[in-house]
Structures are given as structure tokens and as C-alpha cells.
Design a protein around this motif. Sequence first.
Motif, PDB file in Angstrom:
ATOM      1  N   GLY A  10      -2.173   9.624  -0.188  1.00 51.11           N
ATOM      2  CA  GLY A  10      -3.031   8.524   0.272  1.00 51.11           C
ATOM      3  C   GLY A  10      -4.477   8.977   0.199  1.00 51.11           C
ATOM      4  N   GLY A  12      -7.212   7.113   1.169  1.00 51.50           N
ATOM      5  CA  GLY A  12      -7.934   6.034   1.829  1.00 51.50           C
ATOM      6  C   GLY A  12      -8.855   6.543   2.933  1.00 51.50           C
ATOM      7  N   ALA A  14      -8.832   6.885   6.357  1.00 54.63           N
ATOM      8  CA  ALA A  14      -8.487   7.852   7.410  1.00 54.63           C
ATOM      9  C   ALA A  14      -8.209   9.222   6.806  1.00 54.63           C
ATOM     10  CB  ALA A  14      -7.269   7.359   8.186  1.00 54.63           C
ATOM     11  N   ASP A  37      -2.478   6.028  -4.878  1.00 53.56           N
ATOM     12  CA  ASP A  37      -1.906   5.161  -5.916  1.00 53.56           C
ATOM     13  C   ASP A  37      -2.845   4.038  -6.338  1.00 53.56           C
ATOM     14  OD1 ASP A  37      -1.561   3.471  -3.832  1.00 53.56           O
ATOM     15  OD2 ASP A  37       0.602   3.215  -4.051  1.00 53.56           O
ATOM     16  N   GLU A  38      -4.020   3.938  -5.737  1.00 55.11           N
ATOM     17  CA  GLU A  38      -5.033   3.034  -6.287  1.00 55.11           C
ATOM     18  C   GLU A  38      -5.835   3.815  -7.334  1.00 55.11           C
ATOM     19  OE1 GLU A  38      -7.139   0.267  -3.595  1.00 55.11           O
ATOM     20  OE2 GLU A  38      -6.219   1.415  -1.995  1.00 55.11           O
ATOM     21  N   ARG A  45     -12.883   0.245   2.614  1.00 59.86           N
ATOM     22  CA  ARG A  45     -12.010  -0.937   2.605  1.00 59.86           C
ATOM     23  C   ARG A  45     -12.591  -2.049   3.477  1.00 59.86           C
ATOM     24  NH1 ARG A  45      -7.237  -0.617   0.578  1.00 59.86           N
ATOM     25  NH2 ARG A  45      -7.184   1.642   0.730  1.00 59.86           N
ATOM     26  N   ILE A  82       3.125   9.070  -4.714  1.00 55.80           N
ATOM     27  CA  ILE A  82       4.193  10.015  -4.365  1.00 55.80           C
ATOM     28  C   ILE A  82       5.424   9.180  -4.014  1.00 55.80           C
ATOM     29  CG2 ILE A  82       4.919  11.702  -2.616  1.00 55.80           C
ATOM     30  CD1 ILE A  82       2.977  12.787  -4.772  1.00 55.80           C
ATOM     31  N   GLY A 110      -1.573   4.637   4.925  1.00 55.29           N
ATOM     32  CA  GLY A 110      -2.112   3.360   5.391  1.00 55.29           C
ATOM     33  C   GLY A 110      -1.052   2.282   5.530  1.00 55.29           C
ATOM     34  N   ARG A 130      -6.014  -6.708   0.857  1.00 58.26           N
ATOM     35  CA  ARG A 130      -5.955  -5.330   1.326  1.00 58.26           C
ATOM     36  C   ARG A 130      -6.800  -4.395   0.476  1.00 58.26           C
ATOM     37  NH1 ARG A 130      -5.017  -2.485   5.892  1.00 58.26           N
ATOM     38  NH2 ARG A 130      -5.066  -0.335   5.228  1.00 58.26           N
ATOM     39  N   GLU A 277      -3.324   4.372   9.550  1.00 57.04           N
ATOM     40  CA  GLU A 277      -2.515   3.183   9.869  1.00 57.04           C
ATOM     41  C   GLU A 277      -1.026   3.373   9.662  1.00 57.04           C
ATOM     42  OE1 GLU A 277      -3.879  -0.328   7.879  1.00 57.04           O
ATOM     43  OE2 GLU A 277      -5.627  -0.508   9.165  1.00 57.04           O
ATOM     44  N   VAL A 289     -10.788   1.459  12.111  1.00 55.09           N
ATOM     45  CA  VAL A 289     -11.070   2.847  11.733  1.00 55.09           C
ATOM     46  C   VAL A 289     -11.432   3.772  12.901  1.00 55.09           C
ATOM     47  CG1 VAL A 289     -11.684   2.454   9.328  1.00 55.09           C
ATOM     48  CG2 VAL A 289     -13.452   2.268  11.081  1.00 55.09           C
ATOM     49  N   LYS A 321     -16.891  -9.880  10.856  1.00 54.12           N
ATOM     50  CA  LYS A 321     -17.965  -9.769   9.862  1.00 54.12           C
ATOM     51  C   LYS A 321     -18.158 -11.107   9.124  1.00 54.12           C
ATOM     52  CE  LYS A 321     -16.194  -6.219   7.619  1.00 54.12           C
ATOM     53  NZ  LYS A 321     -14.885  -6.095   8.260  1.00 54.12           N
TER      54      LYS A 321
HETATM   55  C1  FAD Z   1     -10.620  -6.698   4.217  1.00 54.40           C
HETATM   56  C2  FAD Z   1     -10.527  -5.704   5.332  1.00 54.40           C
HETATM   57  C3  FAD Z   1     -11.531  -5.628   6.278  1.00 54.40           C
HETATM   58  C4  FAD Z   1     -11.446  -4.695   7.324  1.00 54.40           C
HETATM   59  N1  FAD Z   1     -12.453  -4.647   8.237  1.00 54.40           N
HETATM   60  C5  FAD Z   1     -12.432  -3.718   9.200  1.00 54.40           C
HETATM   61  C6  FAD Z   1     -13.501  -3.607  10.164  1.00 54.40           C
HETATM   62  O1  FAD Z   1     -14.452  -4.387  10.143  1.00 54.40           O
HETATM   63  N2  FAD Z   1     -13.445  -2.611  11.074  1.00 54.40           N
HETATM   64  C7  FAD Z   1     -12.403  -1.722  11.097  1.00 54.40           C
HETATM   65  O2  FAD Z   1     -12.428  -0.812  11.927  1.00 54.40           O
HETATM   66  N3  FAD Z   1     -11.372  -1.808  10.236  1.00 54.40           N
HETATM   67  C8  FAD Z   1     -11.349  -2.797   9.306  1.00 54.40           C
HETATM   68  N4  FAD Z   1     -10.312  -2.882   8.409  1.00 54.40           N
HETATM   69  C9  FAD Z   1      -9.192  -1.946   8.550  1.00 54.40           C
HETATM   70  C10 FAD Z   1      -9.490  -0.585   7.895  1.00 54.40           C
HETATM   71  O3  FAD Z   1      -9.915  -0.787   6.576  1.00 54.40           O
HETATM   72  C11 FAD Z   1      -8.233   0.259   7.924  1.00 54.40           C
HETATM   73  O4  FAD Z   1      -7.909   0.490   9.272  1.00 54.40           O
HETATM   74  C12 FAD Z   1      -8.398   1.618   7.233  1.00 54.40           C
HETATM   75  O5  FAD Z   1      -8.748   1.454   5.896  1.00 54.40           O
HETATM   76  C13 FAD Z   1      -7.078   2.383   7.325  1.00 54.40           C
HETATM   77  O6  FAD Z   1      -7.232   3.647   6.732  1.00 54.40           O
HETATM   78  P1  FAD Z   1      -5.962   4.442   6.162  1.00 54.40           P
HETATM   79  O7  FAD Z   1      -6.497   5.639   5.471  1.00 54.40           O
HETATM   80  O8  FAD Z   1      -4.952   4.605   7.217  1.00 54.40           O
HETATM   81  O9  FAD Z   1      -5.328   3.447   5.089  1.00 54.40           O
HETATM   82  P2  FAD Z   1      -5.936   2.946   3.728  1.00 54.40           P
HETATM   83  O10 FAD Z   1      -7.416   2.878   3.774  1.00 54.40           O
HETATM   84  O11 FAD Z   1      -5.179   1.702   3.411  1.00 54.40           O
HETATM   85  O12 FAD Z   1      -5.531   4.083   2.688  1.00 54.40           O
HETATM   86  C14 FAD Z   1      -4.216   4.395   2.336  1.00 54.40           C
HETATM   87  C15 FAD Z   1      -4.163   4.713   0.869  1.00 54.40           C
HETATM   88  O13 FAD Z   1      -2.910   5.321   0.579  1.00 54.40           O
HETATM   89  C16 FAD Z   1      -2.429   4.829  -0.650  1.00 54.40           C
HETATM   90  N5  FAD Z   1      -0.979   5.051  -0.719  1.00 54.40           N
HETATM   91  C17 FAD Z   1      -0.004   4.404  -0.043  1.00 54.40           C
HETATM   92  N6  FAD Z   1       1.207   4.914  -0.358  1.00 54.40           N
HETATM   93  C18 FAD Z   1       0.986   5.906  -1.257  1.00 54.40           C
HETATM   94  C19 FAD Z   1       1.851   6.807  -1.964  1.00 54.40           C
HETATM   95  N7  FAD Z   1       3.157   6.790  -1.789  1.00 54.40           N
HETATM   96  N8  FAD Z   1       1.285   7.679  -2.816  1.00 54.40           N
HETATM   97  C20 FAD Z   1      -0.064   7.703  -3.016  1.00 54.40           C
HETATM   98  N9  FAD Z   1      -0.902   6.878  -2.357  1.00 54.40           N
HETATM   99  C21 FAD Z   1      -0.391   5.995  -1.498  1.00 54.40           C
HETATM  100  C22 FAD Z   1      -2.844   3.368  -0.606  1.00 54.40           C
HETATM  101  O14 FAD Z   1      -2.859   2.805  -1.900  1.00 54.40           O
HETATM  102  C23 FAD Z   1      -4.232   3.468  -0.011  1.00 54.40           C
HETATM  103  O15 FAD Z   1      -5.211   3.644  -1.016  1.00 54.40           O
HETATM  104  C24 FAD Z   1     -10.348  -3.822   7.388  1.00 54.40           C
HETATM  105  C25 FAD Z   1      -9.328  -3.894   6.427  1.00 54.40           C
HETATM  106  C26 FAD Z   1      -9.411  -4.829   5.404  1.00 54.40           C
HETATM  107  C27 FAD Z   1      -8.317  -4.899   4.381  1.00 54.40           C
END
Ligand code: FAD
Length: 809
Positions: A10, A12, A14, A37-38, A45, A82, A110, A130, A277, A289, A321
Motif C-alpha cells: 500500500g 497511500g 497513512a 497497486d495504483e 487523496r 500483493i 486502506g 476513492r 484505514e 487522516v 470541503k
Molecule cells: C475524495 C476523498 C476525500 C477525503 N477527504 C478527507 C478529508 O477531508 N479529511 C480526512 O481526514 N480524510 C479524508 N479522506 C479520507 C483519507 O483520504 C483516508 O483516510 C486516507 O487516504 C487513508 O489512508 P490509507 O493509507 O489508510 O489508505 P489509502 O490512502 O487508500 O492507501 C492505500 C493504498 O493501498 C493500495 N493497496 C490496496 N491493496 C493493495 C495490495 N494488495 N497491494 C498493493 N497496494 C494495495 C491502494 O490502492 C491504495 O493506493 C478523503 C477520502 C476521499 C476518497
Amino acid sequence: MGRKQLVMIGNGMAGVRTIEEILKLAPDAFQITIFGDEPHPNYNRIKLSNVLQGDTTVNDIIMNTWEWYQENNIELFTGEAIVRIDTEAKQVISNQGRVVSYDDLIIATGSSSFILPIPGADKVGVTGFRDIHDCETMIKVARDYKKAAVIGGGLLGLEAARGLLNLGMEVDVIHLMPHLMERQLDPTASIMLKEELEAQGMNFLMEKQTAEIQGDERVTGLRFVDGSEIEADLVVMAVGIKPNVQIAKDSGIYVNRGIVVDDFMQTSVAHVHAVGECAEHREVIYGLVAPLYEQGKVLAANLCGVETKPYEGSIVGTGLKVSGVDLFSAGEIDDDPKTKSIKVHNEFDGVYKKIVIRDNRVSGIVLYGDTKDSSRLFRMLLKKEDVSGMTSVSILESGCCGVGSDSNDVATMAADEIVCGCNGVTKGTVVEAIQAKGLTTVDEVGSCTNAGRSCGRCKSLISDILAHTLGEKYDVAAKKTALCGCTTISRDEVVAEIKEKGLSTVKEVMNVLGWKQEEGCSKCRPALNYYLGMILQDQYTDDRDSRLVNEKMHANIQKNGTYSVIPRMYGGVTTAKDLMKIAEVAEKYDVPLVKLTGGQRIGLYGINKDDLPAVWEELGMPSGYAYGKTLRTVKTCVGAKFCRFGTQDSMGLGIDLEKKFERLDTPHKVKMGVSACPRNCAESGIKDFGIVGIDGGWELYVAGNGGTDLRAGDLFATVKTKEEVIELIGAFLQYYREHANYLERTSTWVERVGLDHVREVLANEETRKALNERLDKTLKKYQEPWAEVLENQDLQQKYYQKHEIPVLV
Ligand SMILES: Cc1cc2nc3c(=O)[nH]c(=O)nc-3n(C[C@H](O)[C@H](O)[C@H](O)COP(=O)(O)OP(=O)(O)OC[C@H]3O[C@@H](n4cnc5c(N)ncnc54)[C@H](O)[C@@H]3O)c2cc1C
Ligand SMILES: NC(=O)c1ccc[n+]([C@@H]2O[C@H](COP(=O)([O-])OP(=O)(O)OC[C@H]3O[C@@H](n4cnc5c(N)ncnc54)[C@H](O)[C@@H]3O)[C@@H](O)[C@H]2O)c1
Ligand code: SF4
Ligand code: FES
């Protein structure tokens, strides 16, 4: 002891924040490998909402550039998922069969959009919201269709609906409950929000449950459980999220709704951690976040062996927003027999405030229409401050009288008040950073403290703190834009200092001009390398390591870590011999993709790094610089030689232009097009330099752009001969080189300085001559870069040898 292997699944928000924290604590402890995987590097995001609403672009939301990964020696595999974790052998296996061993593993996958399991949910035109792909899908549909239906009136649904309105669609929001954002707002605030959004043009269908998505292959409408129907060309599902836990589950890691972790983000399996997440902590999965970054901090410390407090859960604050809407919500929002709340509802000004008090402590906040007290109230809530000695007025309002967030409010803010909710940064931390590190801009405060780097809502408050802390100095500093966070000096000052002090290397510039960060960063190093080359002309030795990654490699890196090879085809003209050579190389190296490019050339895609020199050698053709901030291509039409409409030799002029200006470093990429008549088959109207043949001469158009910021070129001059065209373009190019900011396209530069100004400067023959002389002097210094690598073993060793991570395919 060698570095431990740290693998993260991942790429992303976090996960990458956790890696940033690790690099701060122990930069040399781990060899880091990341799979995402993106196909993108880590991006913000949160800002997808702003991209959809047209406030920013995808390029501007990249948080960690490709260079950042390189600079930190991180092996990154994008577009690669993965699919299995072997916790016994401590290995991860990707969908491309790659196997990588780990000492420690972070799962940061995520979540995905929750797609309602209703008939028709798989039709074309149905999407979640997303990622960049979803965002681009919506933007594309909005070009051809009119009616959008957003299912879900929560944070995401309303931000998506605002974006779709901005894209010119008619928008219906379908919500299951009687009130919008029922998790964040009480009914009063929710009604005020609905009224505002209706005034902005949204249409709401409340207490509606969707039964079916109608249409054949493509969506045409929705049918609801109550039997009613609406038309729709696009359906956006915004009904919550689903943590990505399948691989953890399949690998025997304990999963409830999310991957269950302890207070140090450790999963049920040793050396496997989860953050973000996808993680479930004390039965809670967070979708904002701020808590995820807190988790990342604890995990980073834990992995680096640094003592840390456990992660004990978070109380989150939220805003929406959408422009024209000012709201904040945190903690509990509903009353019960054990709570007492203070409520103020000023219908005239559209302001509503509700503070929920439990056991003499603030336990919930709902603010609508005026959120200036949100950080003070949120601090009281987080610190569980006893409010029994306070009056309701003093709880509701800060000591000061001002309206909106201004310096007076800043003066009364306590040091431990949160300025940036997303990143948990207090006023005290911001002020200390400004004073200790001499920061003068909001971006610098962000680089130093992370404040403002996520949703960006706090930026105006940071600006107020800068103004309050720096006093008059802030205004002075604010007028100029620093080159990057490593310095307070602007582009023009850097250029002037290089000339005045006779500086000749990137390192020297940084030392003499007092860079805050000794090594510079991926923003300033390529810029300094460019400015030095532009000023010192043939006297400058290029600093290859300061270049952006594609220029450093003389090949474009692709999303799976391979490269593309695009040889020069002057004016888009080729020969049977060259075509045969390309075919032979493509066959010999089993090249996955051979494709005609938009610039009339042939590209070979998917070449391994260590094969690049051999491929170049066997092609025996010059580099097409498809990766460079330089002249890319000169597109030509067949022109007078073959076309019955042609008035001029477009191919001949195109080839002459390409041969003359190839390899020249420019502030940004430069494209040219030559058409032999106004039918304009070479699309000359959207090129940096577009030439159109007319009876008895040529028209020269400048500053066109066919990319993200579409712009038609402006007619700059009409001349008789091709020599005049080349002289005029030479002078224009050199003037642009000398005056534009690094990474500024001709289109943006011309808009900034004004075409009349450039016309005035270039009207003077002497000036044109001098500009062309400096340009010719610079052009003399360039060597053919692929041939240079072939002649130089050191370059081959340094840049093109095989990478050495344990990859067993
Ligand atoms: C449109 C939108 C607006 C938002 N606005 C806010 C806001 O204003 N304030 C706020 O606090 N939060 C907001 N959020 C939420 C915030 O973006 C998320 O909480 C945060 O991005 C989560 O981080 P993460 O790293 O857990 O997951 P992600 O950022 O989703 O990253 C996870 C990554 O892992 C990748 N992945 C998944 N499975 C695999 C695998 N098997 N192998 C390789 N890669 C993989 C995914 O493709 C992704 O790129 C918003 C979300 C969206 C969609
Ligand atoms: N400004 C922000 O902080 C922000 C912005 C966008 C997204 N996010 C985050 O992204 C994630 C996803 O947001 P979200 O709004 O999808 O999730 P959510 O769970 O917050 O809201 C979903 C909404 O959809 C409604 N709903 C559920 N089923 C429905 C149905 N069948 N028909 C109609 N409505 C239905 C629910 O009542 C709820 O209000 C969340 O974690 C959120 O925190 C945050
Ligand atoms: S631009 Fe004019 S001359 Fe060139 S190919 Fe098209 S029609 Fe023919
Ligand atoms: S509050 Fe979101 S970036 Fe500061």
C-alpha cells in the motif's frame, strides 16, 4: 549489521507517512520496498474532492514525487498488487509473480468504496469515489452526459456532488436518512446545510433507498424501494468504505472488520504490522487522516526501537470541503439525559453552535456558519478541561471580539491549541518552528511541521500565525516566492546571486546562499542545475545527479519500474532501414509494447534498466529526449512535397528546426509543429511554437498548449522565409530560457509576462542577434546522451546496473 528489509503493502497516505516518520527517526535502519497497486506515487487523496471541484489538478496533489522515493533509496513498485503473504517464510508475492522477503512487514492497504450490492451496480457509469481513476471517470462522463445521481449524503457524497455541479451536471443526492451527514451534524445544523446546498443547485431525495440501477450496458436511471424512479447517466456510490483486508485474512492474520492491531499497531502475527484505514484498533476503524497519522507515528517509533507512548485511540474533528459551507463537528452530537448542551442559533446570520457537555466537560461540538472557535473548543474536548467555572458565553466565544480567523484570534490562542487537525500540530509547534528555523511562508511551515499538508483547511490560520509571529517582516517575505522550502530566496534572487558571485556548481550555490537543508531537495536541485546551465552556457558542467529522474536516466520510467526508449525521428520522418532496426531490437528484447507516440515517433516500452545501453547501441539512433525539459518533437504535415494543398515545405522546415534546437535545456518541455497550409494537420495551433505555411511565407504562433491547460497559440509574427522563422524562434526560446521560472511552460510564462512585452523586446534586431548568439554558444556544449553512456563505463555502472533487492521470480 546490514539494513533490515522493510516491506510495505500500500502506497497511500497513512503508509507513506509512516515511512516518512521512520526516515526521520532512523534513516539508515531499513532497506525499504513499497508495493502500490495504483500507478501513481503517493498523492493527497483528500484533495481528490478539490480536483473534482476544479480547484486543483492531479499533478498538484502528488505528495511524494518519484524523486523522493529515489532520494530515500526506496524500491517502489507501482501498478503491482500483493496477492499473498507467506508469514512463515516472511515473504510477499505480487500479482506479477515477484517475491520479496521481509524482516518487518507493514500492511497499509486502506479501503475501497463500498458498492451497494443491488442489481445494476456493475453497469457502465457506476463508480465509487476513492482514487484518481474514479475522479477521471467522473470528469470524463461529465463531458458527454448531463444527469448525475450521488448515493449517500455523507462527507464524500456531498463533496462529490459539489464537484459534479462544478462540472456542469445536474445532481440528485439520494440519502437514506432524514438528515444529511447524520453522523456529524444534529438536525438543526443538517437542515441549514441542506438549505445552503440546495441554494447551490443540488437536489435532494431524502429517506430514499435505492432498489435497482437501471439501463442496459450503461446506466440510465435509478429505481427506489418505494417504486419511484429518476433518470441518471452517472451514479456515484458514496455510502461508506470497506477496509482492504482480504490478503491479511487469507494469510492467517486475525481480521475482524479490519486487521486487528494492538496499541503498537502489531497484528496477530509477529513482524506484521497494520496502519491506516485497513487497521482496526480497539474495535474502531478510522476514516480520517489525523488518527491514521497518529498510528503511523507510534508504529514508526516501535519499528525503530524508539520509546513511544502507545496509541490509545482518537477523537476526530471533521469539516466539509465545499465552498460556501463552513462547518466543524467533533465528539458526540446527540443529547441524552446525562448531557447538557449550550445552543446558539442565529438564523439571521446563518450561524449555529452546539456544545455538548457531559460531566462538566466538553464532549461534543457542532458549529455551522462560524467555526473560528473550533480549535479552542476542540482543545477543551481533547484535554477534557473542566468547564464548571465558566459561563456559557465564555465557553462559546474566545476572549476576543474579532470575526473570522485573524491575528487577534491568533494572539489569544493557547500554545497547545491545535492549528492543524489533520496532522495534530499545535500553535506552539508552529511558532517555535517559525522562530527557530526562520520560516517565512506557509509552505515552509508545512515542510517543517507537516501542518497544512493534508486537507489544507488550516492554511489561512498558519498564515495568520506567520503574520502575528513575524510582524512586519512577514509582509516583506510574503511578496516573494521562495525557490523551495530549503531557502527563503526567490528564483530571481538566485539567478542574480549566481551571476554576481560567479557561482558555478549546485553545491556552491547552496553553501554560499545558506541553504537550510544541506543536500537541497528534488525541487531546488534540478532548478539550480538548470539556472547554472542557462547562465554559464558552454562553461557549465551538467550535474546529472541533480536532474529529475527521467532526465538522469535519459529514459522515461514506467509504472512497473521499466523504461521506455524513444529514438529521434526528425520531423516525424523515418526510413525503411531505421524501421527494420527498431523491429529487430523489439523482437530481440521481447519488448512488451511498440507504439506510435503523439509526437510522430515510435516508442519501445517496458525495457529493463540494465538493458537500456544495449538497446541504444543496437538501435544506433539518437535519443528522442521524450523525457526531457527540452525540445521534444517537431510534428510536421507532409506539406508541399506531396499534399495538393501545401504551400510550403513543412517537413524540411520541421527537420531543420529539430536538428538545430534538439538537446537544448529549457525551463519546461517545448513542442513544435509545422503545417504547410492553414488546414493545420500538424496541430500547430496548440504547440509552444506552431508554424503555418501561407502563400509566400509562414505564420508563427507561440505559447500554445495541448495538455492539461489547453491554450491556443497566439499569432506572433508573419515572415517570408524559413531562415526568418528559425531566427525568430531562436530569439524567443533564449528569452524564455533566461526569464521563465524552471518548470514554467511557454503558455504560462507568456500569460504572466504578456505577449506584447515579448514582442517589444524581440522587435529589436540587435537584441535578437545577441539572444541567438547566447543560444548558439549553449547549443555547442551538448553531446548525444545515449552515445555518451555507451562510451563511458562509469556512467553505465552508476546508473544502469541491475538492482539488487531479493527478487525471485
Ligand atoms: C475524495 C476523498 C476525500 C477525503 N477527504 C478527507 C478529508 O477531508 N479529511 C480526512 O481526514 N480524510 C479524508 N479522506 C479520507 C483519507 O483520504 C483516508 O483516510 C486516507 O487516504 C487513508 O489512508 P490509507 O493509507 O489508510 O489508505 P489509502 O490512502 O487508500 O492507501 C492505500 C493504498 O493501498 C493500495 N493497496 C490496496 N491493496 C493493495 C495490495 N494488495 N497491494 C498493493 N497496494 C494495495 C491502494 O490502492 C491504495 O493506493 C478523503 C477520502 C476521499 C476518497
Ligand atoms: N471532509 C472529510 O473529512 C471527508 C470527505 C470525504 C470523505 N471522507 C472520508 O471518506 C470516507 C467515505 O465517506 P462517506 O461519506 O462515503 O462515508 P460515511 O460513512 O461517512 O457516509 C455515508 C453516508 O451514506 C449514507 N447511506 C448509507 N447507505 C445508503 C444508501 N443505501 N442510500 C443512501 N444513503 C446511504 C449514510 O447514511 C451516510 O450518511 C469516510 O471515512 C469519510 O470520513 C472525509
Ligand atoms: S496542413 Fe495543409 S499542406 Fe499540410 S497535410 Fe494538411 S492539408 Fe496538406
Ligand atoms: S487541518 Fe487539514 S491540513 Fe491542517
